[in-house]
Design a protein around this motif. Sequence first.
Motif, PDB file in Angstrom:
ATOM      1  N   ASN A  64     -24.432 -72.970  36.838  1.00  0.00           N
ATOM      2  CA  ASN A  64     -24.576 -73.100  35.572  1.00  0.00           C
ATOM      3  C   ASN A  64     -24.592 -74.462  34.838  1.00  0.00           C
ATOM      4  OD1 ASN A  64     -24.909 -70.349  35.440  1.00  0.00           O
ATOM      5  ND2 ASN A  64     -22.603 -69.936  34.954  1.00  0.00           N
ATOM      6  N   THR A  65     -24.156 -75.567  35.826  1.00  0.00           N
ATOM      7  CA  THR A  65     -24.013 -76.752  35.407  1.00  0.00           C
ATOM      8  C   THR A  65     -25.301 -77.651  35.888  1.00  0.00           C
ATOM      9  OG1 THR A  65     -21.547 -76.469  35.537  1.00  0.00           O
ATOM     10  CG2 THR A  65     -22.532 -78.664  35.282  1.00  0.00           C
ATOM     11  N   SER A  66     -25.988 -78.538  35.067  1.00  0.00           N
ATOM     12  CA  SER A  66     -26.879 -79.389  35.365  1.00  0.00           C
ATOM     13  C   SER A  66     -26.475 -80.623  35.880  1.00  0.00           C
ATOM     14  CB  SER A  66     -27.780 -79.613  34.243  1.00  0.00           C
ATOM     15  OG  SER A  66     -28.758 -80.543  34.890  1.00  0.00           O
ATOM     16  N   GLN A  68     -28.019 -83.464  36.330  1.00  0.00           N
ATOM     17  CA  GLN A  68     -28.715 -84.487  35.525  1.00  0.00           C
ATOM     18  C   GLN A  68     -27.930 -84.439  34.195  1.00  0.00           C
ATOM     19  OE1 GLN A  68     -30.261 -81.947  36.933  1.00  0.00           O
ATOM     20  NE2 GLN A  68     -31.333 -83.130  38.616  1.00  0.00           N
ATOM     21  N   ASP A  69     -27.738 -83.601  33.551  1.00  0.00           N
ATOM     22  CA  ASP A  69     -27.001 -83.489  32.235  1.00  0.00           C
ATOM     23  C   ASP A  69     -25.505 -83.722  32.028  1.00  0.00           C
ATOM     24  OD1 ASP A  69     -29.548 -83.009  31.225  1.00  0.00           O
ATOM     25  OD2 ASP A  69     -29.141 -80.910  31.105  1.00  0.00           O
ATOM     26  N   ASN A  70     -24.844 -83.481  33.178  1.00  0.00           N
ATOM     27  CA  ASN A  70     -23.542 -83.267  33.071  1.00  0.00           C
ATOM     28  C   ASN A  70     -22.947 -83.737  34.526  1.00  0.00           C
ATOM     29  OD1 ASN A  70     -20.814 -83.208  32.456  1.00  0.00           O
ATOM     30  ND2 ASN A  70     -20.692 -81.438  31.433  1.00  0.00           N
ATOM     31  N   TRP A  74     -20.174 -81.775  37.171  1.00  0.00           N
ATOM     32  CA  TRP A  74     -20.689 -81.060  38.392  1.00  0.00           C
ATOM     33  C   TRP A  74     -20.190 -81.550  39.718  1.00  0.00           C
ATOM     34  CZ3 TRP A  74     -23.280 -82.878  42.648  1.00  0.00           C
ATOM     35  CH2 TRP A  74     -24.037 -81.814  43.428  1.00  0.00           C
TER      36      TRP A  74
END
Length: 216
Positions: A64-66, A68-70, A74
Amino acid sequence: MPSLLLVVFILQLLLHIINTVGVSTVNDLLWILYNKLPTPTSGSAQKAQKLKKEIVQLKRELGNTSPQDNFSKWAKLDRQHNKAMADFQKIDGSLRTHQATFTSAVSTLRWLGTQGLRFILQFWFAKSPMFWVPAGWVPYYAEWILSFPRAPLGSVSINVWGIACASMIALAAEGISAVWVLFTHRPTPAAQREKEHMAFKADQTPTAGLGEKKEL
């Protein structure tokens, strides 16, 4: 002291249950019960279960964790997941080694307590009558069969009594299975496993005759 008739019946019942449920299932159940007790492996087993739940949770959070975004979150979750996985594999390897030893010991004790005990009883009480058949109830050849191999003529030997117990237990089990299917409209667990096994074999593609031609 329990009656020898009852001992033989209980022994045949245990053998039927083990053969129906399956040896591996019995061993797995005993291993679970063993780890529920205050044994040397109980702490490791509980820790392994806790790590397994933690790994599943971390894997779900990673999904559920990207990255690229976070990326920082991650990466932290990934390190925690890898550490938990390494700890679990280490504990699981040690538990599997202990389980192999436990299964070997349990298999030996189970055989001694069932098949081994049955052989001993049949040898020791081979000449002892389980009970007597009233005179004139059955012809001579039936008396000889009932007393086989070494019990007094006119009596029922321990071998024949064991066969009779095993047959009655099997018939009762069939009746219980029929009632189960009748009221639940579902196959018994053993029949379901056999059905799945046959379906798996049917799905396998034969490879031996792929290049052969069919002759008329």
